[in-house]
Design an enzyme around this catalytic site. Sequence first.
Site, PDB file in Angstrom:
ATOM      1  N   GLY A  75      37.794  17.514  50.409  1.00 59.08           N
ATOM      2  CA  GLY A  75      37.311  17.805  49.053  1.00 59.08           C
ATOM      3  C   GLY A  75      37.840  18.720  48.419  1.00 59.08           C
ATOM      4  N   CYS A  76      38.336  20.060  48.852  1.00 61.14           N
ATOM      5  CA  CYS A  76      38.019  20.928  48.620  1.00 61.14           C
ATOM      6  C   CYS A  76      39.928  21.575  47.399  1.00 61.14           C
ATOM      7  CB  CYS A  76      37.603  22.034  49.227  1.00 61.14           C
ATOM      8  SG  CYS A  76      35.594  22.094  49.172  1.00 61.14           S
TER       9      CYS A  76
END
Length: 155
Positions: A45-46
């Site tokens: 996600g990051c």
Amino acid sequence: MPRLSVGDAAPDFSLASSDSSPVSLADLRGRSVIVYFYPAAATPGCTKEACDFRDNLNSLASAGYAVLGISPDNVDKLAKFAADEALTFPLLSDPDHAVAEAYGAWGEKKNYGKVYEGLIRSTVVVDPEGKVSLAQYNVKATGHVAKLRRDLGLD
């Protein structure tokens, strides 16, 4: 920790960046700054969120915005993440999460029924005078930059 609201003074900070040089919010006074908090470099996600900022960096810069990413990761991990993903904006190390706390981006989280303290994916836009012009908490990694662009009137 209390969250920031529009009109609040943005807490100043100086943190080491992925290239080990210090970056201070005060040094960017006179510019609009997007300060985004993410839990951990090189996670799916990051990585998606960071690459979205990278891919939109030119249009954000043309609209007058600088971008700073902040996580609890150490400088070495941030440097590897920046190199692996060709990130050209500063990634800042907040290992004791003091800046995240000051911005209301550190607090209670729940994951699979477990409650713990951690970084809350958040974005705060600071205006040229150092005031909060937008504060978003519990944002989604995917699609966040597109939503932020809409909220800033850039689309």
